[in-house]
Write a protein that holds these residues in place. Sequence first.
Motif, PDB file in Angstrom:
ATOM      1  N   VAL A 169      72.595  53.379  54.474  1.00  0.00           N
ATOM      2  CA  VAL A 169      73.770  53.851  53.724  1.00  0.00           C
ATOM      3  C   VAL A 169      73.838  53.201  52.349  1.00  0.00           C
ATOM      4  O   VAL A 169      74.256  53.842  51.369  1.00  0.00           O
ATOM      5  N   LEU A 203      74.534  61.294  56.638  1.00  0.00           N
ATOM      6  CA  LEU A 203      75.687  60.519  57.096  1.00  0.00           C
ATOM      7  C   LEU A 203      76.431  61.244  58.208  1.00  0.00           C
ATOM      8  O   LEU A 203      76.868  60.619  59.176  1.00  0.00           O
ATOM      9  N   LEU A 249      80.034  53.805  52.796  1.00  0.00           N
ATOM     10  CA  LEU A 249      80.228  55.108  53.446  1.00  0.00           C
ATOM     11  C   LEU A 249      81.284  55.964  52.761  1.00  0.00           C
ATOM     12  O   LEU A 249      81.737  56.953  53.341  1.00  0.00           O
TER      13      LEU A 249
END
Length: 253
Positions: free
Chosen positions: A124, A143, A174
């Motif tokens: 990420v 994701l 994120l």
Amino acid sequence: DLLERLRRPFDALAGDLRAAIDRSHELCTSAERLLWARLSVFAGGFDLSEAEEICSDDELPQEEILNVLAGLVHNSIVIPEGDPRAQRFRMLGLLAEYGRERLDRLGEGTSLRRRHRDAYRRLVREGTDQWLGPGQAEHCELLRREHPNLREALEFSFTHPGEAEAGLDIATALWPLWISGSLTEGRTWLGRGLTLTSTTSPRRAEALWLDAWLAAVQGDRVAALTSVEECCVLSSRTGDTREIATSIQISAE
């Protein structure tokens, strides 16, 4: 009573079913049993490269993972799914829980979960650091696909001593996932991370402005301003003009 038992699924299993899983385990090779245990750290699914990265070591070399995984598929312990050109795999919940029991018995539970967390942290963070480019759509899709594994990584970080800093880094990186429809979940993870990390955490300012942004989008002005104020104070101490500018922008909005 039933809900409490379901939190410990094997305590609720009938003896015959438990015996059947034990028998399947005995029929596997030692390498298959080890990989079965290690694959239990995944949530929702995984691909071959992820299994190779996280589950291999001197005892189970990376070049052997494919053949051992094929054995688990043949024995119906692991289920292939999706497009064969981008093959993913998963285990049924009870088989994964059985694997986690075995992993803990081997004394590898914490170390494998940390390896799992670190792998997804790199994933990420690399995607976010390279956000301004042609790979945005692909990263967002990744994701969404790995959302269960990302939750698992965050949960590990926020429930094990000394791991919260890494969890806050993941929760902050994120942001593309949170703004695409998971605002409340994003704020929840950020809140846990901010509570568990120190006020001098290197990622704290970035996490604070993201927390403020998500709160502002949801119309929670009080929470947004609280996070913005702390972000401004922290950024002023470190001289981070980017975080200060972002905080001012959120305050103006």
